[in-house]
Motif scaffolding. Structure first.
Motif, PDB file in Angstrom:
ATOM      1  N   MET A 142       0.820  -1.203   0.000  1.00  0.00           N
ATOM      2  CA  MET A 142       0.000   0.000   0.000  1.00  0.00           C
ATOM      3  C   MET A 142       0.859   1.260   0.000  1.00  0.00           C
ATOM      4  O   MET A 142       0.540   2.242  -0.662  1.00  0.00           O
ATOM      5  CB  MET A 142      -0.934  -0.010   1.209  1.00  0.00           C
ATOM      6  CG  MET A 142      -2.076  -0.981   1.073  1.00  0.00           C
ATOM      7  SD  MET A 142      -3.330  -0.729   2.329  1.00  0.00           S
ATOM      8  CE  MET A 142      -2.398  -1.099   3.788  1.00  0.00           C
ATOM      9  N   MET A 143       1.948   1.230   0.759  1.00  0.00           N
ATOM     10  CA  MET A 143       2.790   2.414   0.858  1.00  0.00           C
ATOM     11  C   MET A 143       3.555   2.688  -0.436  1.00  0.00           C
ATOM     12  O   MET A 143       3.778   3.841  -0.804  1.00  0.00           O
ATOM     13  CB  MET A 143       3.775   2.253   2.023  1.00  0.00           C
ATOM     14  CG  MET A 143       3.122   2.094   3.380  1.00  0.00           C
ATOM     15  SD  MET A 143       2.005   3.471   3.793  1.00  0.00           S
ATOM     16  CE  MET A 143       3.166   4.833   3.869  1.00  0.00           C
ATOM     17  N   VAL A 144       3.962   1.638  -1.128  1.00  0.00           N
ATOM     18  CA  VAL A 144       4.858   1.798  -2.270  1.00  0.00           C
ATOM     19  C   VAL A 144       4.107   1.734  -3.604  1.00  0.00           C
ATOM     20  O   VAL A 144       4.297   2.587  -4.467  1.00  0.00           O
ATOM     21  CB  VAL A 144       5.967   0.724  -2.244  1.00  0.00           C
ATOM     22  CG1 VAL A 144       6.852   0.829  -3.478  1.00  0.00           C
ATOM     23  CG2 VAL A 144       6.801   0.857  -0.971  1.00  0.00           C
ATOM     24  N   GLU A 145       3.262   0.724  -3.762  1.00  0.00           N
ATOM     25  CA  GLU A 145       2.665   0.467  -5.077  1.00  0.00           C
ATOM     26  C   GLU A 145       1.209   0.913  -5.202  1.00  0.00           C
ATOM     27  O   GLU A 145       0.758   1.204  -6.309  1.00  0.00           O
ATOM     28  CB  GLU A 145       2.748  -1.030  -5.417  1.00  0.00           C
ATOM     29  CG  GLU A 145       4.166  -1.543  -5.597  1.00  0.00           C
ATOM     30  CD  GLU A 145       4.170  -2.989  -6.061  1.00  0.00           C
ATOM     31  OE1 GLU A 145       3.264  -3.372  -6.826  1.00  0.00           O
ATOM     32  OE2 GLU A 145       5.076  -3.727  -5.656  1.00  0.00           O
ATOM     33  N   PHE A 146       0.474   0.935  -4.103  1.00  0.00           N
ATOM     34  CA  PHE A 146      -0.961   1.184  -4.188  1.00  0.00           C
ATOM     35  C   PHE A 146      -1.382   2.351  -3.301  1.00  0.00           C
ATOM     36  O   PHE A 146      -2.120   2.184  -2.322  1.00  0.00           O
ATOM     37  CB  PHE A 146      -1.742  -0.069  -3.788  1.00  0.00           C
ATOM     38  CG  PHE A 146      -1.447  -1.279  -4.633  1.00  0.00           C
ATOM     39  CD1 PHE A 146      -1.399  -1.186  -5.999  1.00  0.00           C
ATOM     40  CD2 PHE A 146      -1.204  -2.512  -4.034  1.00  0.00           C
ATOM     41  CE1 PHE A 146      -1.131  -2.288  -6.788  1.00  0.00           C
ATOM     42  CE2 PHE A 146      -0.942  -3.629  -4.798  1.00  0.00           C
ATOM     43  CZ  PHE A 146      -0.902  -3.510  -6.183  1.00  0.00           C
ATOM     44  N   PRO A 147      -0.951   3.563  -3.629  1.00  0.00           N
ATOM     45  CA  PRO A 147      -1.354   4.713  -2.799  1.00  0.00           C
ATOM     46  C   PRO A 147      -2.860   4.934  -2.795  1.00  0.00           C
ATOM     47  O   PRO A 147      -3.406   5.430  -1.813  1.00  0.00           O
ATOM     48  CB  PRO A 147      -0.621   5.894  -3.458  1.00  0.00           C
ATOM     49  CG  PRO A 147      -0.295   5.428  -4.850  1.00  0.00           C
ATOM     50  CD  PRO A 147      -0.072   3.959  -4.743  1.00  0.00           C
ATOM     51  N   ALA A 148      -3.526   4.574  -3.887  1.00  0.00           N
ATOM     52  CA  ALA A 148      -4.985   4.733  -3.913  1.00  0.00           C
ATOM     53  C   ALA A 148      -5.642   3.823  -2.884  1.00  0.00           C
ATOM     54  O   ALA A 148      -6.607   4.210  -2.214  1.00  0.00           O
ATOM     55  CB  ALA A 148      -5.525   4.423  -5.316  1.00  0.00           C
ATOM     56  N   LEU A 149      -5.120   2.622  -2.733  1.00  0.00           N
ATOM     57  CA  LEU A 149      -5.655   1.700  -1.729  1.00  0.00           C
ATOM     58  C   LEU A 149      -5.371   2.212  -0.326  1.00  0.00           C
ATOM     59  O   LEU A 149      -6.228   2.134   0.558  1.00  0.00           O
ATOM     60  CB  LEU A 149      -5.043   0.310  -1.928  1.00  0.00           C
ATOM     61  CG  LEU A 149      -5.504  -0.783  -0.963  1.00  0.00           C
ATOM     62  CD1 LEU A 149      -7.008  -0.956  -1.008  1.00  0.00           C
ATOM     63  CD2 LEU A 149      -4.797  -2.104  -1.271  1.00  0.00           C
ATOM     64  N   ARG A 150      -4.186   2.753  -0.115  1.00  0.00           N
ATOM     65  CA  ARG A 150      -3.856   3.324   1.196  1.00  0.00           C
ATOM     66  C   ARG A 150      -4.810   4.468   1.533  1.00  0.00           C
ATOM     67  O   ARG A 150      -5.282   4.605   2.663  1.00  0.00           O
ATOM     68  CB  ARG A 150      -2.412   3.841   1.179  1.00  0.00           C
ATOM     69  CG  ARG A 150      -1.954   4.456   2.504  1.00  0.00           C
ATOM     70  CD  ARG A 150      -0.569   5.062   2.354  1.00  0.00           C
ATOM     71  NE  ARG A 150      -0.593   6.199   1.463  1.00  0.00           N
ATOM     72  CZ  ARG A 150       0.447   6.632   0.759  1.00  0.00           C
ATOM     73  NH1 ARG A 150       1.600   5.992   0.828  1.00  0.00           N
ATOM     74  NH2 ARG A 150       0.349   7.681  -0.026  1.00  0.00           N
ATOM     75  N   GLU A 151      -5.128   5.284   0.542  1.00  0.00           N
ATOM     76  CA  GLU A 151      -6.049   6.393   0.780  1.00  0.00           C
ATOM     77  C   GLU A 151      -7.438   5.879   1.152  1.00  0.00           C
ATOM     78  O   GLU A 151      -8.097   6.444   2.031  1.00  0.00           O
ATOM     79  CB  GLU A 151      -6.139   7.264  -0.481  1.00  0.00           C
ATOM     80  CG  GLU A 151      -7.021   8.484  -0.323  1.00  0.00           C
ATOM     81  CD  GLU A 151      -7.074   9.327  -1.587  1.00  0.00           C
ATOM     82  OE1 GLU A 151      -7.853  10.293  -1.609  1.00  0.00           O
ATOM     83  OE2 GLU A 151      -6.347   9.009  -2.544  1.00  0.00           O
ATOM     84  N   LEU A 152      -7.865   4.821   0.475  1.00  0.00           N
ATOM     85  CA  LEU A 152      -9.188   4.269   0.773  1.00  0.00           C
ATOM     86  C   LEU A 152      -9.256   3.658   2.171  1.00  0.00           C
ATOM     87  O   LEU A 152     -10.283   3.755   2.847  1.00  0.00           O
ATOM     88  CB  LEU A 152      -9.556   3.213  -0.274  1.00  0.00           C
ATOM     89  CG  LEU A 152      -9.922   3.724  -1.672  1.00  0.00           C
ATOM     90  CD1 LEU A 152     -10.225   2.573  -2.602  1.00  0.00           C
ATOM     91  CD2 LEU A 152     -11.126   4.670  -1.600  1.00  0.00           C
ATOM     92  N   LEU A 153      -8.175   3.015   2.604  1.00  0.00           N
ATOM     93  CA  LEU A 153      -8.176   2.372   3.923  1.00  0.00           C
ATOM     94  C   LEU A 153      -7.984   3.381   5.042  1.00  0.00           C
ATOM     95  O   LEU A 153      -8.470   3.174   6.155  1.00  0.00           O
ATOM     96  CB  LEU A 153      -7.093   1.300   3.975  1.00  0.00           C
ATOM     97  CG  LEU A 153      -7.353   0.089   3.069  1.00  0.00           C
ATOM     98  CD1 LEU A 153      -6.124  -0.796   3.002  1.00  0.00           C
ATOM     99  CD2 LEU A 153      -8.542  -0.717   3.572  1.00  0.00           C
ATOM    100  N   GLY A 154      -7.266   4.443   4.772  1.00  0.00           N
ATOM    101  CA  GLY A 154      -7.075   5.486   5.774  1.00  0.00           C
ATOM    102  C   GLY A 154      -5.806   5.311   6.589  1.00  0.00           C
ATOM    103  O   GLY A 154      -5.292   4.201   6.763  1.00  0.00           O
ATOM    104  N   ASP A 155      -5.276   6.407   7.100  1.00  0.00           N
ATOM    105  CA  ASP A 155      -4.033   6.384   7.869  1.00  0.00           C
ATOM    106  C   ASP A 155      -4.168   5.594   9.165  1.00  0.00           C
ATOM    107  O   ASP A 155      -3.206   4.950   9.606  1.00  0.00           O
ATOM    108  CB  ASP A 155      -3.589   7.818   8.185  1.00  0.00           C
ATOM    109  CG  ASP A 155      -3.147   8.569   6.934  1.00  0.00           C
ATOM    110  OD1 ASP A 155      -2.774   7.896   5.944  1.00  0.00           O
ATOM    111  OD2 ASP A 155      -3.177   9.808   6.941  1.00  0.00           O
TER     112      ASP A 155
END
Length: 606
Positions: free
Chosen positions: A451-464
């Motif tokens: 999520m941190m490296v390849e899938f920033p959109a997924l990280r945004e959806l899951l939340g900090d």
């Protein structure tokens, strides 16, 4: 020439300038026509009081002669005169008596020639449009300009379109609209089909789609998603502009012709999407179906604006219905995907505690879905699709706000919640508690790093909050591993004897036993944990450091105490050799051996 007559000639010239663009020398032609009438009464209107019957018959006779002669043999250069002659003949039909009857017959005789001409003009650029018009299509299938908007693509060259419009105007004024419409629809429908076929639009039966292997269907869907935007936003938009120009004097007929031209191509596109929506839901189709849904909803406003009346209602209803069916299939597929994750019940543990294949698959898939989050939000918001309750799950980091509270954000958390629950279940397949923690640590670290490296959109959806929570879990599993694997080993190195007992015979015996116990325990750990696999190099190094920070100081202290005790009270070297016998490993040895841990290749102490 009288002022009234001169004004009439000027009006004729203006009309010709607007309706005739059939030659590069149009200006010269017009000057020739004007000079032809210099000093004479205007030909429009023929019923002008200043024009006597003889002059009317003379003008019409000249027009009649040109039409008859050019109907049998003509050249392109004579087409201007022919069209002017048709104008004269049409005007003559408004007169009285035998002349009007002859004019009507002459106009009728001219129509096949005009049909032939308009057919040639309307089909003049079909091949060029088919082969050369879409070089700048983007990856999403939409033709774009630097500002991101679709470029203007005309169905014909401006010259051909203007000429076709001039011919069509005469057919319409002569009352031959149905014949013009028939020719127009036949030619432009074929031209559109040819251009669309170049983009991969072709008729496919529903039964054929339902039987297609996924590899073939996948390629078809990709081409479809590419084509639907180009067909609607570019090809049909160009056809609509052409139709408006050709049928400028009869908008209603033009709208009907455009709908007939577009019908077959558009229904092929809609039909294919409908067939895919009807096919059996499958996870591998989910991403492609989202692309189809996105493409279809993207062209809905264009279809609304391109068509009018019943045609607009019909096509809008068809597109909306197929989009709704696609949305329903997508939601059903997501539910099925969640159920598959939840029900994955393989009982064979992954060798060495590595990342489970399910983890890789699910996360990579979620990464793809997250890239479609805008479309996914549209699909899921239609009926608040997520009915699964995940609030009681320990792995759910909470919705927070922003993107994580959207339908797609809730969907991603739900999917990963089921994944993490399943991983918890699979960790129980390991008998070794240390390996259980390595397995969980590997998998969650993989998820977070992806999520941190390849899938920033997924990280945004899951939340900090979700990310922070699961980073904390990685540390917890690291602590769990250290406790399970090294607590007893480190305990054997502690000095737990009283000072008096430690310096006696029993103290030396206890130290020897501790040394033997440590040696055996370390060798067993080395044998087993060199076969364990920590996939990520950074995590692997961090874990070795965490072990070394606890092991090396404890072992250094133990070695120092042991040698002092075993060597004390004797200068003969007997106890010195005893110390060497029981203290098998130097600090450097342990540090070197630690480099072999977690590599996934079982080794034994040399």
């Amino acid at each position: 020439m009288a002022d009234g007559a001169r004004d009439a000639v000027v009006e004729v010239a203006k009309h010709m300038g607007k309706s005739l663009a059939v030659s590069k020398n149009a200006a010269d032609d017009m000057m020739r026509v004007l000079s032809r009438y210099e000093g004479e009464a205007p030909m429009f209107p023929l019923s002008h009081p200043e024009v006597d019957q003889a002059e009317e018959e003379e003008v019409f006779a000249a027009a009649e002669d040109i039409i008859r002669r050019c109907n049998s043999v003509s050249s392109p250069s004579e087409m201007v005169d022919y069209l002017y002659a048709v104008d004269d003949a049409i005007a003559a039909t408004a007169l009285q008596g035998e002349l009007a009857s002859r004019a009507a017959e002459t106009v009728q005789a001219a129509m096949p020639r005009l049909e032939e001409e308009v057919r040639a003009l309307l089909g003049s650029s079909a091949r060029r449009l088919s082969l050369d018009s879409f070089e700048d299509l983007d990856d999403a299938g939409a033709a774009t300009t630097p500002d991101g908007s679709p470029p203007r693509r005309d169905a014909l060259s401006p010259e051909a379109a203007a000429s076709a419009s001039g011919v069509a105007d005469r057919m319409l004024r002569a009352g031959y609209g149905p014949e013009l419409a028939q020719v127009y629809v036949a030619v432009r429908r074929d031209a559109l089909a040819e251009s669309a076929a170049h983009l991969g639009v072709e008729a496919v039966a529903i039964e054929e789609v339902l039987r297609m292997e996924w590899g073939v269907l996948n390629q078809r869907i990709r081409r479809w998603s590419h084509a639907v935007r180009a067909v609607v936003k570019t090809l049909l938009a160009g056809e609509r502009r052409l139709c408006d120009e050709v049928f400028a004097s009869d908008e209603e007929l033009g709208h009907e012709c455009f709908a007939d031209v577009a019908r077959g191509c558009l229904l092929q596109l809609i039909g294919f999407a409908d067939a895919v929506a009807m096919s059996t839901p499958a996870t591998e189709k989910l991403y492609r179906m989202l692309g189809m849904y996105e493409a279809l909803t993207a062209v809905e406003p264009d279809i609304e604006s391109l068509f009018t009346g019943d045609a607009r209602d019909f096509f809008s209803s068809e597109v909306a219905g197929v989009a709704a069916q696609l949305g329903s299939t997508i939601r059903h597929t997501i539910d099925q995907f969640v159920n598959v994750i939840h029900g994955e019940s393989s009982r064979r543990p992954v060798l060495g505690g590595e990342i489970h294949p399910m983890t890789r698959y699910v996360l990579n898939y979620c990464g793809l879905l997250a890239e479609c989050r805008v479309t996914l939000d549209m699909v899921l918001a239609d009926n608040n699709t997520s009915n699964h309750d995940t609030n009681d799950d320990d792995h759910d980091g909470g919705g927070g706000g922003g993107a994580s509270s959207t339908p797609s954000g809730r969907c991603m958390r739900e999917i990963l919640t089921h994944l993490l629950r399943n991983l918890d279940e699979k960790s129980r397949l390991y008998d070794d508690a240390g390996l259980k923690n390595i397995f969980l640590m590997n998998n969650i670290y993989y998820i977070v790093q992806k999520m941190m490296v390849e899938f920033p959109a997924l990280r945004e959806l899951l939340g900090d909050d979700w990310v922070r929570r699961h980073r904390g879990q990685i540390r917890q599993y690291e602590t769990g591993y250290l406790r399970a694997s090294w607590m007893s080993v480190l305990a054997s190195l502690r000095d737990d004897a009283s000072p008096a007992a430690a310096h006696g015979h029993g103290g030396r015996a206890a130290l020897k036993e501790k040394a033997r116990s440590f040696n055996a325990a370390f060798e067993e750990l080395y044998r087993s944990q060199t076969a364990w696999k920590v996939t990520d190099p950074q995590l692997r190094e961090e874990l070795r450091i965490a072990v070394s920070e606890r092991l090396i100081p404890a072992y250094r202290s133990f070695v120092g105490r042991s040698r002092q005790l075993l060597e004390s009270g004797s200068s003969s070297g007997r106890h010195s050799s005893s110390a060497a016998k029981h203290i098998k490993y130097s600090l450097e040895d342990l540090e070197d051996y630690m480099l072999d841990f977690f590599e996934g290749v079982q080794k034994f102490v040399r």
